[in-house]
Design a protein around this motif. Structure first.
Motif, PDB file in Angstrom:
ATOM      1  N   ALA A  95      13.984  40.492  32.138  1.00 33.68           N
ATOM      2  CA  ALA A  95      12.688  40.571  31.460  1.00 33.68           C
ATOM      3  C   ALA A  95      11.546  40.803  32.449  1.00 33.68           C
ATOM      4  CB  ALA A  95      12.443  39.298  30.660  1.00 33.68           C
ATOM      5  N   THR A  96      11.577  40.104  33.579  1.00 32.02           N
ATOM      6  CA  THR A  96      10.501  40.290  34.555  1.00 32.02           C
ATOM      7  C   THR A  96      10.583  41.690  35.171  1.00 32.02           C
ATOM      8  OG1 THR A  96      11.846  39.289  36.326  1.00 32.02           O
ATOM      9  CG2 THR A  96      10.400  37.832  35.091  1.00 32.02           C
ATOM     10  N   ARG A  97      11.794  42.179  35.409  1.00 35.78           N
ATOM     11  CA  ARG A  97      11.952  43.513  35.991  1.00 35.78           C
ATOM     12  C   ARG A  97      11.420  44.591  35.053  1.00 35.78           C
ATOM     13  NH1 ARG A  97      17.024  45.418  35.393  1.00 35.78           N
ATOM     14  NH2 ARG A  97      17.807  43.311  35.737  1.00 35.78           N
ATOM     15  N   LEU A  98      11.569  44.353  33.733  1.00 35.70           N
ATOM     16  CA  LEU A  98      11.091  45.313  32.748  1.00 35.70           C
ATOM     17  C   LEU A  98       9.609  45.151  32.438  1.00 35.70           C
ATOM     18  CD1 LEU A  98      14.044  45.191  30.177  1.00 35.70           C
ATOM     19  CD2 LEU A  98      13.526  47.029  31.786  1.00 35.70           C
ATOM     20  N   GLY A  99       9.002  44.079  32.952  1.00 31.33           N
ATOM     21  CA  GLY A  99       7.593  43.830  32.650  1.00 31.33           C
ATOM     22  C   GLY A  99       7.371  43.321  31.244  1.00 31.33           C
ATOM     23  N   CYS A 100       8.346  42.604  30.695  1.00 28.16           N
ATOM     24  CA  CYS A 100       8.207  42.060  29.341  1.00 28.16           C
ATOM     25  C   CYS A 100       7.115  40.990  29.295  1.00 28.16           C
ATOM     26  CB  CYS A 100       9.536  41.462  28.873  1.00 28.16           C
ATOM     27  SG  CYS A 100      10.850  42.664  28.594  1.00 28.16           S
ATOM     28  N   SER A 101       6.564  40.806  28.112  1.00 26.18           N
ATOM     29  CA  SER A 101       5.511  39.801  27.941  1.00 26.18           C
ATOM     30  C   SER A 101       5.737  39.012  26.661  1.00 26.18           C
ATOM     31  CB  SER A 101       4.127  40.461  27.911  1.00 26.18           C
ATOM     32  OG  SER A 101       4.049  41.406  26.858  1.00 26.18           O
ATOM     33  N   PHE A 102       6.819  38.236  26.640  1.00 29.67           N
ATOM     34  CA  PHE A 102       7.079  37.368  25.496  1.00 29.67           C
ATOM     35  C   PHE A 102       7.068  35.911  25.944  1.00 29.67           C
ATOM     36  CE2 PHE A 102      11.291  38.770  27.023  1.00 29.67           C
ATOM     37  CZ  PHE A 102      11.952  37.563  27.204  1.00 29.67           C
ATOM     38  N   THR A 103       7.180  35.028  24.984  1.00 29.84           N
ATOM     39  CA  THR A 103       7.160  33.593  25.250  1.00 29.84           C
ATOM     40  C   THR A 103       8.534  33.000  25.005  1.00 29.84           C
ATOM     41  OG1 THR A 103       4.845  33.438  24.552  1.00 29.84           O
ATOM     42  CG2 THR A 103       6.108  31.386  24.580  1.00 29.84           C
ATOM     43  N   VAL A 104       8.988  32.164  25.913  1.00 25.46           N
ATOM     44  CA  VAL A 104      10.235  31.411  25.735  1.00 25.46           C
ATOM     45  C   VAL A 104       9.860  29.957  25.508  1.00 25.46           C
ATOM     46  CG1 VAL A 104      12.448  30.746  26.731  1.00 25.46           C
ATOM     47  CG2 VAL A 104      11.459  32.973  27.286  1.00 25.46           C
ATOM     48  N   LEU A 105      10.267  29.433  24.361  1.00 25.71           N
ATOM     49  CA  LEU A 105      10.024  28.034  24.016  1.00 25.71           C
ATOM     50  C   LEU A 105      11.353  27.297  24.129  1.00 25.71           C
ATOM     51  CD1 LEU A 105       7.579  26.330  22.931  1.00 25.71           C
ATOM     52  CD2 LEU A 105       8.516  26.705  20.643  1.00 25.71           C
ATOM     53  N   VAL A 106      11.478  26.401  25.117  1.00 26.14           N
ATOM     54  CA  VAL A 106      12.733  25.692  25.353  1.00 26.14           C
ATOM     55  C   VAL A 106      12.600  24.257  24.873  1.00 26.14           C
ATOM     56  CG1 VAL A 106      14.448  24.970  27.049  1.00 26.14           C
ATOM     57  CG2 VAL A 106      13.205  27.116  27.381  1.00 26.14           C
ATOM     58  N   PHE A 107      13.344  23.915  23.833  1.00 22.72           N
ATOM     59  CA  PHE A 107      13.401  22.537  23.343  1.00 22.72           C
ATOM     60  C   PHE A 107      14.445  21.783  24.161  1.00 22.72           C
ATOM     61  CE2 PHE A 107      12.046  24.932  19.511  1.00 22.72           C
ATOM     62  CZ  PHE A 107      10.849  24.270  19.247  1.00 22.72           C
ATOM     63  N   ARG A 108      14.023  20.756  24.887  1.00 23.16           N
ATOM     64  CA  ARG A 108      14.942  20.046  25.775  1.00 23.16           C
ATOM     65  C   ARG A 108      15.211  18.641  25.263  1.00 23.16           C
ATOM     66  NH1 ARG A 108      12.271  17.679  29.996  1.00 23.16           N
ATOM     67  NH2 ARG A 108      12.984  15.690  29.189  1.00 23.16           N
ATOM     68  N   ASP A 109      16.457  18.396  24.898  1.00 19.91           N
ATOM     69  CA  ASP A 109      16.862  17.036  24.532  1.00 19.91           C
ATOM     70  C   ASP A 109      18.106  16.599  25.303  1.00 19.91           C
ATOM     71  OD1 ASP A 109      18.802  18.560  23.306  1.00 19.91           O
ATOM     72  OD2 ASP A 109      18.519  17.725  21.306  1.00 19.91           O
ATOM     73  N   ASP A 110      18.530  17.409  26.288  1.00 13.61           N
ATOM     74  CA  ASP A 110      19.675  17.070  27.138  1.00 13.61           C
ATOM     75  C   ASP A 110      20.933  16.803  26.313  1.00 13.61           C
ATOM     76  OD1 ASP A 110      17.967  17.148  29.451  1.00 13.61           O
ATOM     77  OD2 ASP A 110      17.254  15.151  28.917  1.00 13.61           O
ATOM     78  N   ASP A 111      21.125  17.644  25.285  1.00 10.37           N
ATOM     79  CA  ASP A 111      22.207  17.376  24.346  1.00 10.37           C
ATOM     80  C   ASP A 111      22.543  18.665  23.607  1.00 10.37           C
ATOM     81  OD1 ASP A 111      24.029  15.717  23.042  1.00 10.37           O
ATOM     82  OD2 ASP A 111      22.617  15.113  21.499  1.00 10.37           O
TER      83      ASP A 111
END
Length: 530
Positions: free
Chosen positions: A442-458
């Motif tokens: 994504a960075t190599r392509l110059g993308c501009s989106f948002t990644v939302l990571v829900f973290r519950d360690d499970d």
């Protein structure tokens, strides 16, 4: 021109803009043909990511996404994404290399029977054994991948065939094959059932979105006063802002299922039983009108009284023109109110750890009606399916045929290339790390989106089911890296909000940004298990 040159010329003729894949020794001729073409080859970090990119491209555009892999492990790594496209009815063309024909009759380095391996997850697949049939094979692959019901096709190109000369030319790209209009007797029978009903409900499935029939469906439910319940993959076929929308199956404290239980007729539009088992919501004895491009699967819990097997939009128009005046919608108002109250009842928790249900209203406020959310698979997917209002077709991408984890980040890459609006990938910590390396793509392509990571360690979805069924969980706990530092190591802007205000600011700023952004959302943990 060799066979590889011809295949790439065929891709150009089909209007392909991107091929997602990994290089391999046996794909050299194809890669250098791509280099000299108008098609952009996008090297990715894992073939599964390439297949998911092609999968989501097909889902969003209706045009086959293309993925490329070498033989052996390259082909096996493609398989999950190809299978996802197959069960989610997304047009995709997979291309794999193969060893030279002279060594396929014996055990050989990296040589597998790829065509047989792909047989169960494609509409059609073949080995190209003659350079002069490349044009026919390519045209057939795209035609079948894109024709209703769409899906995956596969071409295998042995390395010796790829290098052989040919005088072939790409076949002309043809327009979509017209789909048939519904049988008049079937339309009359469906209209009779509708006339006898007092409480009909539309069940909108994947095909209602995929077949570009949402305008006709919206007119049908609005003019005739019929409520509509969507499957997870049918979200947006009718806007959830429409008073006739009962949103999705399972949403609103079971209100959608209650409405289906109260119905005396179900009009299933573009519904595949792979999306959602009908045994979980359909009341025995209630007749079903099946409107789809293919006949219904044979299943005791889904046995339509009438089948309109034709173009979905034409079938809806025909039924609307034959149906009597509208129904009294008062009977489903209670269900609509329960669902809206549930969806709008955000978790009041102010600070971290948050809940997915409490975060979704923030996401909804940040994204425009036409912006695209790509959901990974996990516990958060259930909340997104049930509590994320969707206002337009193909703006909430959920895999619910194969339902494979790991689709969100690569899917967001191809979504960002395919649509003009904002894109957000919503993923759990488990699914994220399966294909997190595609952040580099994504960075190599110059993308501009948002990644939302829900973290519950499970592995939260499995843990929740185990807790519900057994009162305990096992084998689901995870440890995670510092996701903010992880994202920043790729050059991605990242943040981890700890307060409600910071959460709203982080998501709003990330969506509005022209950069690639990651927001880690700490969730309530279920505690350790063994």
């Amino acid at each position: 021109m060799n066979a590889a040159d011809l295949l790439v010329a065929c891709l150009e003729r089909e209007g392909v803009e991107h091929v997602f894949g990994l290089p391999g020794e046996e794909t050299d001729d194809l890669l250098f043909a791509l280099r000299d073409s108008d098609v952009t080859f996008v090297p990715v970090r894992h073939e599964q990511g390439a297949a998911f990119m092609a999968d989501v491209h097909g889902r969003l555009t209706g045009e086959a996404g293309v993925c490329l892999a070498t033989l052996g492990p390259g082909a096996t790594n493609l398989l999950t994404g190809v299978a996802d496209a197959h069960l989610d009815k997304s047009p995709l063309v997979a291309i794999t290399a193969q060893a030279g024909l002279e060594r396929l009759h014996k055990e050989s380095h990296q040589a597998l029977d790829i065509v047989n391996m792909f047989e169960s997850v494609t509409k059609w697949n073949t080995t190209i054994r003659d350079p002069d049939i490349v044009n026919e094979a390519a045209r057939k692959a795209f035609k079948l991948a894109e024709y209703e019901k769409p899906g995956a096709t596969h071409l295998e190109l042995p390395e010796d065939i790829a290098a052989q000369g040919t005088v072939g030319e790409p076949l002309p790209e043809r327009g979509p094959v017209p789909r048939p209009r519904p049988n008049e007797d079937a339309v009359d029978a469906a209209a009779d059932l509708l006339a006898e009903a007092d409480r009909p409900v539309v069940l909108a499935g994947n095909g209602a979105v995929r077949a570009r029939s949402s305008d006709q469906l919206r007119e049908f439910v609005t003019e005739h006063g019929v409520p509509v319940v969507s499957t997870y993959m049918g979200k947006g076929a009718v806007s959830d802002a429409n008073d006739h929308s009962l949103m999705t199956l399972d949403s609103g404290d079971g209100a959608a299922q209650d409405a289906l239980a109260a119905a005396d007729l179900v009009v299933a539009v573009g519904y595949d039983i792979a999306e959602h088992d009908p045994a979980s919501f359909h009341r025995s004895g209630v007749p079903i009108i099946h409107i789809d491009s293919e006949p219904a699967e044979v299943y005791e819990a889904y046995d339509p009284a009438v089948e309109l097997v034709a173009d979905i939009a034409h079938s809806l128009d025909a039924l609307a023109g034959r149906a009597d005046a509208g129904f009294d919608g008062a009977w489903f108002d209670e269900y609509r109110e329960r669902i809206v109250d549930r969806v709008l009842d955000a978790d009041p928790r102010g600070n971290a750890p948050f809940s997915v249900d409490g975060v979704l209203p923030v996401v909804r406020d940040a994204l425009g009606d036409e912006d695209v959310l790509v959901s990974d698979v996990g516990n958060h997917k259930m909340s997104i399916a049930q509590r994320y209002p969707t206002y337009a077709p193909n703006t909430c991408i959920i895999s619910n045929g194969l339902a494979s984890m790991g689709i969100a980040v690569p899917g967001a890459v191809s979504a960002d290339l395919a649509v003009d609006g904002n894109v957000l990938a919503a993923t759990g910590d488990g699914g994220f790390l399966m294909n997190a390396a595609e952040l580099e793509t994504a960075t190599r392509l110059g993308c501009s989106f948002t990644v939302l990571v829900f973290r519950d360690d499970d592995y939260g979805l499995i843990s929740a089911k185990q807790q519900r069924d057994r009162g305990q969980s096992f084998g689901t706990r995870l440890s995670n890296p510092d996701f903010v530092a992880f994202a920043e190591s790729f050059g991605v802007n990242a943040t981890r909000p700890e307060t409600r205000d910071a959460l709203e600011t982080a998501i709003g700023d990330a969506v509005a940004s022209d950069d690639l952004e990651l927001v880690e959302v700490p969730l309530v943990s279920r505690g350790p298990n063994q």
